[in-house]
Design a protein around this motif. Sequence first.
Motif, PDB file in Angstrom:
ATOM      1  N   MET A 160      35.861  45.285 -26.996  1.00 49.57           N
ATOM      2  CA  MET A 160      35.764  46.592 -27.652  1.00 49.57           C
ATOM      3  C   MET A 160      34.990  46.421 -28.952  1.00 49.57           C
ATOM      4  O   MET A 160      34.837  45.312 -29.437  1.00 49.57           O
ATOM      5  CB  MET A 160      37.141  47.193 -27.913  1.00 49.57           C
ATOM      6  N   ASN A 218      44.480  34.409 -27.173  1.00 50.85           N
ATOM      7  CA  ASN A 218      45.920  34.435 -26.910  1.00 50.85           C
ATOM      8  C   ASN A 218      46.525  33.038 -26.745  1.00 50.85           C
ATOM      9  O   ASN A 218      47.643  32.900 -26.255  1.00 50.85           O
ATOM     10  CB  ASN A 218      46.228  35.279 -25.678  1.00 50.85           C
ATOM     11  N   GLU A 248      37.670  32.265 -19.501  1.00 48.89           N
ATOM     12  CA  GLU A 248      37.643  33.631 -18.994  1.00 48.89           C
ATOM     13  C   GLU A 248      38.139  34.563 -20.095  1.00 48.89           C
ATOM     14  O   GLU A 248      38.779  34.136 -21.050  1.00 48.89           O
ATOM     15  CB  GLU A 248      38.554  33.756 -17.760  1.00 48.89           C
ATOM     16  N   TYR A 249      37.875  35.836 -19.920  1.00 44.21           N
ATOM     17  CA  TYR A 249      38.374  36.851 -20.851  1.00 44.21           C
ATOM     18  C   TYR A 249      39.493  37.617 -20.183  1.00 44.21           C
ATOM     19  O   TYR A 249      39.447  37.891 -18.994  1.00 44.21           O
ATOM     20  CB  TYR A 249      37.243  37.778 -21.295  1.00 44.21           C
ATOM     21  N   ARG A 250      40.526  37.957 -20.952  1.00 38.97           N
ATOM     22  CA  ARG A 250      41.696  38.593 -20.371  1.00 38.97           C
ATOM     23  C   ARG A 250      41.580  40.110 -20.323  1.00 38.97           C
ATOM     24  O   ARG A 250      42.379  40.770 -19.662  1.00 38.97           O
ATOM     25  CB  ARG A 250      42.968  38.171 -21.114  1.00 38.97           C
ATOM     26  N   ARG A 251      40.609  40.661 -21.029  1.00 37.79           N
ATOM     27  CA  ARG A 251      40.347  42.099 -20.959  1.00 37.79           C
ATOM     28  C   ARG A 251      38.950  42.378 -21.487  1.00 37.79           C
ATOM     29  O   ARG A 251      38.308  41.504 -22.054  1.00 37.79           O
ATOM     30  CB  ARG A 251      41.389  42.908 -21.714  1.00 37.79           C
ATOM     31  N   GLU A 252      38.503  43.600 -21.306  1.00 35.62           N
ATOM     32  CA  GLU A 252      37.159  43.993 -21.719  1.00 35.62           C
ATOM     33  C   GLU A 252      37.056  44.028 -23.247  1.00 35.62           C
ATOM     34  O   GLU A 252      38.004  44.386 -23.947  1.00 35.62           O
ATOM     35  CB  GLU A 252      36.857  45.376 -21.135  1.00 35.62           C
ATOM     36  N   ASP A 272      40.916  34.252 -22.873  1.00 36.69           N
ATOM     37  CA  ASP A 272      42.218  33.842 -22.349  1.00 36.69           C
ATOM     38  C   ASP A 272      42.420  32.364 -22.686  1.00 36.69           C
ATOM     39  O   ASP A 272      42.394  31.493 -21.818  1.00 36.69           O
ATOM     40  CB  ASP A 272      42.279  34.079 -20.844  1.00 36.69           C
ATOM     41  N   SER A 328      38.658  52.760 -31.999  1.00 41.46           N
ATOM     42  CA  SER A 328      39.590  51.648 -31.752  1.00 41.46           C
ATOM     43  C   SER A 328      40.619  51.540 -32.865  1.00 41.46           C
ATOM     44  O   SER A 328      40.331  51.828 -34.015  1.00 41.46           O
ATOM     45  CB  SER A 328      38.816  50.340 -31.648  1.00 41.46           C
ATOM     46  N   ARG A 381      36.174  40.288 -28.799  1.00 39.28           N
ATOM     47  CA  ARG A 381      36.316  39.723 -27.463  1.00 39.28           C
ATOM     48  C   ARG A 381      37.707  39.119 -27.326  1.00 39.28           C
ATOM     49  O   ARG A 381      38.280  38.661 -28.306  1.00 39.28           O
ATOM     50  CB  ARG A 381      35.249  38.658 -27.224  1.00 39.28           C
ATOM     51  N   TYR A 382      38.217  39.085 -26.104  1.00 35.95           N
ATOM     52  CA  TYR A 382      39.589  38.664 -25.851  1.00 35.95           C
ATOM     53  C   TYR A 382      39.649  37.464 -24.901  1.00 35.95           C
ATOM     54  O   TYR A 382      39.988  37.604 -23.732  1.00 35.95           O
ATOM     55  CB  TYR A 382      40.389  39.842 -25.291  1.00 35.95           C
TER      56      TYR A 382
END
Length: 139
Positions: free
Chosen positions: A131, A25, A125-129, A114, A137, A111-112
Amino acid sequence: MTGQCLCGAVRVTIESKPEFIHDCNCNLCRKSGGAWGYFATGMVAVAGNTASFLRRDKANAAAEVHSCTTCGSTTHWSFSDAFRAENASVDLMGVNMRIFDPQELAGVEVRYPDGNAWAGAGPFEYRREAMTIGEGSPW
């Protein structure tokens, strides 16, 4: 696997699926529409004309984002000449996995990170889990 830009003028061929995809992001990724799989440069073949952009919002920008000169779709990134000169042992590039058919990416984890909050050094860090593509999905 071969993916292509919206108009088909640029084609990117990779030898295999990526180990994972980063859907970051940060300003660069968000505004370019990139979701990156990472590969050694010898595992990627790019055909067609692209224009590159080296971001100006970071003092030590390293990634040049490439887009189709016809339709503007983001296809991949490569390290800048300045970065490569200082880091000759780093052999890596990013491919925008959004130019591939999602069915071809079934089983790949997304992976998401941040990147917006990342200072540019060390782990982020990651902003969400994460998938996995294909497990119900919408990716």
